[in-house]
Design an enzyme around this catalytic site. Structure first.
Site, PDB file in Angstrom:
ATOM      1  N   ASP A 101       0.839  -1.210   0.000  1.00 21.96           N
ATOM      2  CA  ASP A 101       0.000   0.000   0.000  1.00 21.96           C
ATOM      3  C   ASP A 101       0.873   1.258   0.000  1.00 21.96           C
ATOM      4  O   ASP A 101       1.780   1.394   0.821  1.00 21.96           O
ATOM      5  CB  ASP A 101      -0.879  -0.035   1.263  1.00 21.96           C
ATOM      6  CG  ASP A 101      -2.100   0.845   1.137  1.00 21.96           C
ATOM      7  OD1 ASP A 101      -1.988   1.934   0.538  1.00 21.96           O
ATOM      8  OD2 ASP A 101      -3.165   0.453   1.638  1.00 21.96           O
ATOM      9  N   HIS A 103      -0.555   4.484  -0.106  1.00 20.43           N
ATOM     10  CA  HIS A 103      -1.302   5.665   0.351  1.00 20.43           C
ATOM     11  C   HIS A 103      -0.698   6.202   1.653  1.00 20.43           C
ATOM     12  O   HIS A 103      -0.566   5.448   2.614  1.00 20.43           O
ATOM     13  CB  HIS A 103      -2.772   5.311   0.588  1.00 20.43           C
ATOM     14  CG  HIS A 103      -3.490   4.890  -0.657  1.00 20.43           C
ATOM     15  ND1 HIS A 103      -3.453   3.603  -1.117  1.00 20.43           N
ATOM     16  CD2 HIS A 103      -4.250   5.589  -1.533  1.00 20.43           C
ATOM     17  CE1 HIS A 103      -4.172   3.520  -2.237  1.00 20.43           C
ATOM     18  NE2 HIS A 103      -4.671   4.718  -2.513  1.00 20.43           N
ATOM     19  N   SER A 154      -4.536  -4.757   0.993  1.00 21.34           N
ATOM     20  CA  SER A 154      -3.352  -4.672   1.871  1.00 21.34           C
ATOM     21  C   SER A 154      -3.703  -4.889   3.345  1.00 21.34           C
ATOM     22  O   SER A 154      -2.812  -4.974   4.186  1.00 21.34           O
ATOM     23  CB  SER A 154      -2.635  -3.321   1.694  1.00 21.34           C
ATOM     24  OG  SER A 154      -3.390  -2.276   2.259  1.00 21.34           O
TER      25      SER A 154
END
Ligand code: B12
Length: 214
Positions: A101, A103, A154
């Site tokens: 991930d 983000h 994730s």
């Protein structure tokens, strides 16, 4: 006046206009607006609209990325206002976005607000494999491991990290806090995390509560 600045900040962030976001953030600070208002009503609310447009295929990844960069530029101006220098840390938090991930906006907001609440932060960044969390947990007196996930794919990395902490014998020495848009209280319970927080403000409250349980 304040509404106008916030609306300009929203528009600039949605257009990915980094300079516009910086200009409006500075204007908001100069106008004496509360940092929380600038963050929530200027930046986060606009990113929510970006998320909706992305979902509806009205915006695409390159545009979302440009908006994310503009958001980071605005957050960088707000961060110094959260920090209280010269105060002894109340606890240490290792934070990261889990493996798979990339983000990091939400994680960075949580970090920023925890720093503002006098926590010492060790930020492992994005795409953090379980072993990296384990290694970071060994350094210094770590109180809390905080994990962020924005992708349903994730989320399982959170479970894997908890398993890795258990295997390394560190699980009982740290508390585990998780969050991110797809994460829920039920999920936190199912993987054996100590707590879940829906946003950065709640994360600060939960982190303080976790310290009391140590
Ligand atoms: C910006 C964004 C991106 C940017 C990220 C840039 C960056 N530097 O972060 C880019 C363009 C790179 C991107 C890529 C992708 N993205 Co994206 N992205 C988003 C978007 C629009 C906004 C996320 C965001 O920053 N929100 C604003 C912040 C403030 O909110 P937040 O992260 O939720 O954080 C708050 C809380 O959740 C909480 N929190 C967060 N972390 C933590 C941690 C702890 C410990 C705690 C307690 C609390 C907490 O506190 C925060 C602040 O209050 C979302 C849409 C959405 N609605 O979330 C999609 C979204 C997350 N992405 C999505 C997808 C599918 C992808 C891609 C797979 C697209 C693709 N096909 O390539 C890739 C994945 C790349 C990867 N491997 O990670 C989907 C995920 C779907 C799913 N259910 O899994 C979403 C939901 C969009 C959608 N509706 O389809 N993305």
């Amino acid at each position: 006046m304040k509404e106008k600045i916030l609306s300009e900040m929203n528009d600039a962030l949605m257009k990915g206009d980094r300079d516009g976001v910086v200009k409006a953030t500075k204007a908001a600070l100069d106008a004496g607006m509360e940092i929380r208002t600038i963050l929530n009503d200027g930046l986060i609310s606009a990113m929510e609209v970006v998320g909706k447009k992305f979902k509806a295929s009205e915006m695409f990844i390159p545009e979302v990325l440009i908006s994310a960069k503009a958001m980071h530029a605005g957050m960088a101006l707000l961060e110094p206002h959260y920090l209280k220098s010269g105060i002894k840390p109340v606890g240490k938090v290792v934070i990261g976005t889990v493996k798979g991930d990339l983000h990091d906006i939400g994680k960075n907001i949580v970090s920023m607000m925890l720093k503002g609440a006098c926590f010492q932060i060790e930020d492992c960044g994005i795409d953090v494999p379980p072993q990296k969390f384990v290694d970071a947990a060994k350094v210094g007196d770590v109180d809390i491991i905080a994990m962020s996930s924005l992708l349903t794919t994730s989320m399982n990395s959170m479970r894997e990290t908890i398993n890795a902490l258990e295997k390394s014998g560190l699980r009982d020495k740290v508390k585990i806090m998780i969050g991110g848009a797809p994460v829920t209280q039920e999920f936190a319970e199912s993987i054996g995390a100590d707590c879940y927080a829906k946003d950065a403000a709640v994360a600060v409250d939960r982190a303080r509560e976790l310290l009391k349980k140590r």
